[in-house]
Design a protein around this motif. Structure first.
Motif, PDB file in Angstrom:
ATOM      1  N   GLU A  97      -7.412   4.509  10.555  1.00  7.47           N
ATOM      2  CA  GLU A  97      -8.226   4.750   9.450  1.00  7.47           C
ATOM      3  C   GLU A  97      -7.204   3.885   8.974  1.00  7.47           C
ATOM      4  OE1 GLU A  97      -9.318   9.447   9.705  1.00  7.47           O
ATOM      5  OE2 GLU A  97      -7.811   9.201   9.110  1.00  7.47           O
ATOM      6  N   VAL A  98      -5.893   4.018   8.360  1.00  3.92           N
ATOM      7  CA  VAL A  98      -5.581   3.443   7.228  1.00  3.92           C
ATOM      8  C   VAL A  98      -5.505   1.651   7.442  1.00  3.92           C
ATOM      9  CG1 VAL A  98      -3.256   2.077   6.556  1.00  3.92           C
ATOM     10  CG2 VAL A  98      -3.484   5.001   6.362  1.00  3.92           C
ATOM     11  N   PHE A  99      -5.460   1.273   8.998  1.00  5.46           N
ATOM     12  CA  PHE A  99      -5.706  -0.101   8.746  1.00  5.46           C
ATOM     13  C   PHE A  99      -6.705  -0.828   9.266  1.00  5.46           C
ATOM     14  CE2 PHE A  99      -1.692  -0.408  12.294  1.00  5.46           C
ATOM     15  CZ  PHE A  99      -1.046  -0.603  11.470  1.00  5.46           C
ATOM     16  N   VAL A 100      -7.932   0.078   9.518  1.00  5.98           N
ATOM     17  CA  VAL A 100      -9.205   0.091   9.485  1.00  5.98           C
ATOM     18  C   VAL A 100      -9.750  -0.397   8.072  1.00  5.98           C
ATOM     19  CG1 VAL A 100     -11.510  -0.021   9.279  1.00  5.98           C
ATOM     20  CG2 VAL A 100     -10.246   0.478  11.020  1.00  5.98           C
ATOM     21  N   LEU A 101      -9.031   0.106   6.918  1.00  2.00           N
ATOM     22  CA  LEU A 101      -9.161   0.601   5.313  1.00  2.00           C
ATOM     23  C   LEU A 101      -8.169  -0.843   4.455  1.00  2.00           C
ATOM     24  CD1 LEU A 101      -9.515   4.207   3.562  1.00  2.00           C
ATOM     25  CD2 LEU A 101     -10.905   2.257   4.001  1.00  2.00           C
ATOM     26  N   ILE A 102      -6.769  -1.006   5.202  1.00  2.00           N
ATOM     27  CA  ILE A 102      -6.250  -2.189   5.187  1.00  2.00           C
ATOM     28  C   ILE A 102      -6.901  -3.902   5.164  1.00  2.00           C
ATOM     29  CG2 ILE A 102      -4.505  -4.123   5.658  1.00  2.00           C
ATOM     30  CD1 ILE A 102      -2.751  -1.269   5.709  1.00  2.00           C
ATOM     31  N   GLU A 103      -8.008  -4.068   6.687  1.00  2.00           N
ATOM     32  CA  GLU A 103      -8.455  -4.675   6.985  1.00  2.00           C
ATOM     33  C   GLU A 103      -9.835  -5.194   5.569  1.00  2.00           C
ATOM     34  OE1 GLU A 103     -11.693  -6.614   9.835  1.00  2.00           O
ATOM     35  OE2 GLU A 103      -9.991  -4.711  10.417  1.00  2.00           O
ATOM     36  N   VAL A 104     -10.154  -4.409   5.096  1.00  3.77           N
ATOM     37  CA  VAL A 104     -11.437  -4.107   4.341  1.00  3.77           C
ATOM     38  C   VAL A 104     -10.663  -4.707   2.798  1.00  3.77           C
ATOM     39  CG1 VAL A 104     -13.497  -2.380   2.840  1.00  3.77           C
ATOM     40  CG2 VAL A 104     -12.661  -2.524   5.139  1.00  3.77           C
ATOM     41  N   ALA A 105      -9.912  -4.079   2.515  1.00  5.03           N
ATOM     42  CA  ALA A 105      -8.867  -4.299   0.978  1.00  5.03           C
ATOM     43  C   ALA A 105      -8.696  -6.036   1.184  1.00  5.03           C
ATOM     44  CB  ALA A 105      -7.772  -3.248   1.347  1.00  5.03           C
TER      45      ALA A 105
ATOM     46  N   HIS B 101      -4.539   3.470  -1.779  1.00  7.29           N
ATOM     47  CA  HIS B 101      -4.170   3.521  -3.154  1.00  7.29           C
ATOM     48  C   HIS B 101      -4.286   2.463  -4.171  1.00  7.29           C
ATOM     49  CE1 HIS B 101      -2.409   8.550  -2.990  1.00  7.29           C
ATOM     50  NE2 HIS B 101      -1.881   7.201  -1.996  1.00  7.29           N
ATOM     51  N   ILE B 102      -5.596   1.986  -4.268  1.00  4.57           N
ATOM     52  CA  ILE B 102      -5.365   0.998  -4.441  1.00  4.57           C
ATOM     53  C   ILE B 102      -6.375   0.639  -5.248  1.00  4.57           C
ATOM     54  CG2 ILE B 102      -4.291  -0.441  -3.196  1.00  4.57           C
ATOM     55  CD1 ILE B 102      -6.208  -1.809  -2.172  1.00  4.57           C
ATOM     56  N   GLN B 103      -6.726  -0.545  -6.647  1.00  2.00           N
ATOM     57  CA  GLN B 103      -8.196   0.008  -7.517  1.00  2.00           C
ATOM     58  C   GLN B 103      -8.619  -1.187  -7.112  1.00  2.00           C
ATOM     59  OE1 GLN B 103      -8.484   2.409  -9.206  1.00  2.00           O
ATOM     60  NE2 GLN B 103     -10.742   1.701 -10.053  1.00  2.00           N
ATOM     61  N   VAL B 104     -10.059  -1.477  -6.806  1.00  2.00           N
ATOM     62  CA  VAL B 104     -10.643  -2.534  -6.640  1.00  2.00           C
ATOM     63  C   VAL B 104     -11.305  -3.506  -7.789  1.00  2.00           C
ATOM     64  CG1 VAL B 104     -13.079  -4.011  -5.387  1.00  2.00           C
ATOM     65  CG2 VAL B 104     -11.373  -2.078  -4.073  1.00  2.00           C
TER      66      VAL B 104
ATOM     67  N   TYR C 232       0.830  -0.795   0.126  1.00  2.00           N
ATOM     68  CA  TYR C 232       0.097  -0.321   0.071  1.00  2.00           C
ATOM     69  C   TYR C 232       0.883   1.047   0.151  1.00  2.00           C
ATOM     70  CZ  TYR C 232      -3.401  -3.433   1.205  1.00  2.00           C
ATOM     71  OH  TYR C 232      -3.971  -4.740   0.993  1.00  2.00           O
ATOM     72  N   PRO C 233       1.205   1.312  -0.643  1.00  2.00           N
ATOM     73  CA  PRO C 233       2.612   2.991  -1.301  1.00  2.00           C
ATOM     74  C   PRO C 233       1.953   4.254  -0.881  1.00  2.00           C
ATOM     75  CG  PRO C 233       0.478   2.031  -3.504  1.00  2.00           C
ATOM     76  CD  PRO C 233       0.571   1.474  -2.516  1.00  2.00           C
ATOM     77  N   ILE C 234       1.596   4.226   0.864  1.00  2.00           N
ATOM     78  CA  ILE C 234       1.042   5.234   0.798  1.00  2.00           C
ATOM     79  C   ILE C 234       2.238   6.626   1.893  1.00  2.00           C
ATOM     80  CG2 ILE C 234       0.498   5.928   4.019  1.00  2.00           C
ATOM     81  CD1 ILE C 234      -1.151   3.331   3.593  1.00  2.00           C
ATOM     82  N   GLN C 235       2.054   7.747   1.434  1.00  2.00           N
ATOM     83  CA  GLN C 235       3.146   8.419   1.816  1.00  2.00           C
ATOM     84  C   GLN C 235       2.716   8.520   3.344  1.00  2.00           C
ATOM     85  OE1 GLN C 235       5.646   9.513   0.490  1.00  2.00           O
ATOM     86  NE2 GLN C 235       5.195   7.973  -1.561  1.00  2.00           N
TER      87      GLN C 235
END
Length: 107
Positions: free
Chosen positions: A28-36, A100-103, A15-18
């Motif tokens: 917030e990022v960890f919750v989104l990673i769980e969804v991803a 920065h990922i596309q589903v 996950y290319p996060i700056q």
């Protein structure tokens, strides 16, 4: 959804996060990673199903993120608002903006 402890490193590339220029919190990022991870994990989750299977606290994090990404002011209240609707497009938008990922859509 099963809780899997995951750690990010500064150099991680999945996950290319700056992090030096990022308006999002670690939570917030960890919750989104769980969804991803649920969507890409082969469990048959769609973006909306992945959201629906989150615990209430994490759903609130996703709703706040959707508001932040769309530029809408989020105001927390003491009582539950039943009129908030989260769509698959909302989930896809925050995954794209934050992680920065596309589903990949299944037709």
């Amino acid at each position: 959804m099963a809780q899997v402890k995951q750690y990010l490193t500064w150099e991680q590339t999945k996950y290319p996060i700056q992090w030096d220029n990022n308006p999002y919190t670690w939570e917030e990022v960890f919750v989104l990673i769980e969804v991803a991870e649920a969507i890409g994990g082969g469990g048959g989750y769609t973006p909306h199903n992945a959201y629906k299977h989150l615990e209430e606290k994490k759903k609130k994090v996703v709703i706040k993120l959707i508001a932040k990404v769309k530029g809408v002011e989020y105001k927390e209240e003491k009582f539950k608002q039943d009129d908030i609707r989260v769509t698959a497009e909302d989930i896809e938008l925050v995954l794209k903006e934050v992680l920065h990922i596309q589903v990949n859509k299944v037709e």
